[in-house]
Design an enzyme around this catalytic site. Structure first.
Site, short mmCIF file in Angstrom:
data_model
loop_
_atom_site.label_atom_id
_atom_site.label_comp_id
_atom_site.label_asym_id
_atom_site.label_seq_id
_atom_site.Cartn_x
_atom_site.Cartn_y
_atom_site.Cartn_z
N ASP A 120 140.32 -15.47 81.91
CA ASP A 120 141.06 -14.36 81.31
C ASP A 120 140.10 -13.26 80.87
O ASP A 120 138.97 -13.51 80.48
CB ASP A 120 141.85 -14.86 80.10
CG ASP A 120 142.61 -13.74 79.41
OD1 ASP A 120 143.59 -13.26 80.01
OD2 ASP A 120 142.21 -13.33 78.31
N GLU A 145 140.75 -12.65 86.35
CA GLU A 145 141.70 -11.61 85.95
C GLU A 145 140.91 -10.33 85.73
O GLU A 145 140.35 -10.09 84.66
CB GLU A 145 142.44 -12.01 84.67
CG GLU A 145 143.56 -11.02 84.32
CD GLU A 145 143.79 -10.84 82.83
OE1 GLU A 145 144.92 -10.47 82.46
OE2 GLU A 145 142.85 -11.06 82.04
#
Length: 627
Positions: free
Chosen positions: A336, A391
């Site tokens: 992330d 991401e």
């Protein structure tokens, strides 16, 4: 190959091949330097990344307990807990070199460990300023919160009969079809659902739908449930709000028995600002695991930023990855917030145009970039079938090229422009104004040789303030007109057809992998919102209404069946593992898109009111194409 100075890009050109963009020499050089240092100081990265076996608390063969922490700014450390009646001074740690502290607790008279399973502990930190702080070990493997408390407690986890793995890891899928899921919302009931509920009730659905990979969100412990799992407080602890560590291990083991790999949504880009039950100010200083402010603070996320140049921070984070792979047998990670890690500006106020000056310069955070290269190199060396997904919204070149080529080593990146495009179209344009060329460009605009995960919507699109694709398409009509016992009205008819078409064209044209967020496969209505002060702590929108798809007279089951058949068709023909599609037609007036991929022809008619008969399309391979 000649290595170029730091602010330039080395490019190798091959006949008929898209250029391979390689990161500047200094980045790869820094990686090699780190690997050499690990070999010299720690005996290699294999040993270094097993530090979860020496830090925190470890039971020795004689049942003595060995405690170890890194707290460089502390004046003294003590251990307290249920085992000593919460005496704050009876069990001091011994100071060692490089800010390390150690303590050995001999076994009881009956030779059992001095600290019982499932009892509470605290580290007492005395600072140079004379403060006394109560902290949870950063390496704590289980933390829990009493019902009326807001602070999590360190709970010693050493069960007498730990879970025994039954099933081997499945082979790495060639076509990755990801089911993004959150354990806590995986039930129609207005409460926090459990690991066991997911194992018994959700895994069979995922298998039936044809997904071969699960991406589990919000597993790393986070004190604030409404953070969606992105404000981590305990990095080695599986969230106790869903159940025990053994129940999570069983979930993954059962998924493996179904041939499904499981990825962890790992958050190494930042950490919660919590102090009593987080990493922040662990040793009383404003740094320790983080950069000192202002560099060590993320203004938008209100969180702390790791110091990736620190040896002990590398030990902590790399061992954390190894822990989840070894202890819980995850098959890889979705990293992330990679964009925030890559740049000193964290992507704030930066619109990335694709110009290479945006990716190679002083704005790039070398320390975090080298950390990501190191993490991918170690993971793929130790676990050849490990899957890593980034991401990143910036489009960093070589993000998904191997480290040995000078890339960052990720297997896939998320195609984040695609869901934004679909939401923009549904929000702003009438059907007749859809720009077919722009849609096609968005679905195909990716770097050759770098795999992308395509998706029409993820958790981001469903969060409060936005809503699911199905709700954008059908809105309040979903409350009253989804029954097949009444005539289908035009809004529901249009919504169902476009829901199917958007997902199929994204699946077929948008990347080398596909992702769906839990419940969206059957057109989950409304949006996602966790219990918080702003909604009176309601769970109404923090659940997935699987009961809707289980009612045969509701049209949700039709969307479910389409999603299942779409995945099963991909499994048969393998278009995600095939080379990128060849788009043979993108007709603005007819609103038609045609492309070839994996010896299949995909034909989409997005015209709102015009059908075609005898429509001629070009094909790459001559022959008969049955429908």
């Amino acid at each position: 190959m000649t290595f170029m100075p730091i602010n330039t890009v080395a490019v190798e050109l091959y006949p008929y091949v898209y250029p391979r963009f390689v990161l500047p020499f200094s980045m790869y050089d820094l990686l090699q330097k780190r690997l050499f240092e690990l070999e010299e100081a720690e005996g290699g990265f294999d040993q270094f990344t097993r530090s979860y076996k020496t830090f925190g608390v470890q039971r020795q063969p004689d049942n003595s307990l060995f405690f170890k922490e890194w707290a460089p700014a502390a004046e003294a450390l003590f251990l307290t807990g249920d085992f000593n009646g919460w005496d704050k001074f009876s069990h001091p740690y011994t100071k060692k070199d490089f800010g390390k502290w150690e303590l050995i607790l001999p076994p009881k008279r009956d030779k059992s460990p001095a600290v019982d399973h499932h009892t509470k502990l605290k580290v007492v930190v005395h600072t140079k300023e004379g403060e006394r702080l109560y902290r949870i070990s950063p390496w704590a493997k289980y933390v829990n919160r009493e019902e009326k408390s807001v602070i999590y407690d360190w709970v010693h986890w050493d069960p007498p009969q730990p879970y025994n793995v039954i099933h081997p890891r499945p082979a790495k899928p060639t076509s990755l079809r990801i089911y993004e899921a959150h354990v806590g919302i995986a039930s129609p009931e207005g409460k926090i659902a459990s690991y066991t509920n997911f194992t018994n009730n959700v895994l069979p659905r995922i298998k039936d739908l044809g997904y071969n990979c699960i991406q589990l969100m919000a597993v790393m412990e986070h004190a604030y449930y409404a953070s969606f799992g992105y404000q981590i407080t305990s990095f080695f602890a599986a969230s106790s709000r869903y159940g025990t560590p053994d129940e999570l291990k069983e979930l993954i083991d059962v998924a493996h028995s179904m041939g499904i790999v499981v990825l962890l949504d790992v958050v190494h880009s930042h950490a919660s600002k919590n102090t009593e039950d987080g990493l922040n100010h662990f040793d009383g200083s404003n740094s320790c695991y983080f950069h000192s402010p202002p560099r060590g603070e993320h203004k938008l996320w209100d969180s702390r930023l790791f110091n990736y140049s620190s040896w002990e921070v590398l030990r902590f984070l790399l061992s954390n990855l190894r822990w989840w792979m070894e202890e819980y047998r995850f098959d890889g990670f979705r990293f992330d917030g990679v964009t925030s890690m890559l740049y000193h500006h964290h992507g704030i106020g930066s619109g990335f145009s694709g110009d290479y000056s945006e990716y190679f310069g002083l704005q790039v955070d070398e320390d975090s970039l080298v950390y990501l290269m190191l993490a991918n190199h170690i993971l793929h060396t130790l676990y050849p079938d490990c899957i890593t997904v980034a991401e990143d919204v910036s489009g960093m070149p070589a993000l998904c090229r191997p480290v040995e080529e000078g890339g960052l080593g990720f297997d896939y990146r998320l195609a984040m422009a695609i869901p934004d495009k679909w939401i923009q179209i549904l929000k702003e344009l009438k059907d007749e104004d859809w720009n077919i060329g722009n849609i096609t460009h968005t679905l195909t605009n990716r770097r050759y040789g770098e795999k992308c995960i395509a998706y029409a919507e993820s958790h981001d699109q469903a969060l409060v303030g936005d809503k699911t694709l199905a709700f954008w398409l059908m809105d309040k009509e979903m409350y009253t007109n989804m029954s097949s016992l009444i005539p289908m009205n035009p809004i529901i008819n249009r919504g169902i057809q476009l829901h199917k078409m958007i997902r199929l064209i994204t699946h077929g044209l948008g990347g080398e992998g596909y992702l769906n967020f839990i419940g969206n496969e059957f057109g989950h209505p409304e949006w996602l919102d966790f219990p918080r002060e702003g909604n009176n702590q309601s769970y109404h929108y923090a659940r997935r209404q699987f009961n809707l798809v289980d009612m045969d007279h509701l049209r949700y089951c039709q969307l479910y069946a389409f999603d299942r058949d779409m995945n099963r068709t991909e499994d048969k023909y393998g278009w995600l593992a095939a080379p990128p599609a060849y788009v043979s037609a993108k007709h603005e007036e007819d609103k038609v898109i045609v492309f070839d991929r994996a010896n299949m022809v995909f034909i989409f008619n997005f015209h709102p009111n015009k059908s075609f008969q005898g429509y001629r399309v070009g094909v790459e391979v001559p022959g008969k194409y049955p429908f």
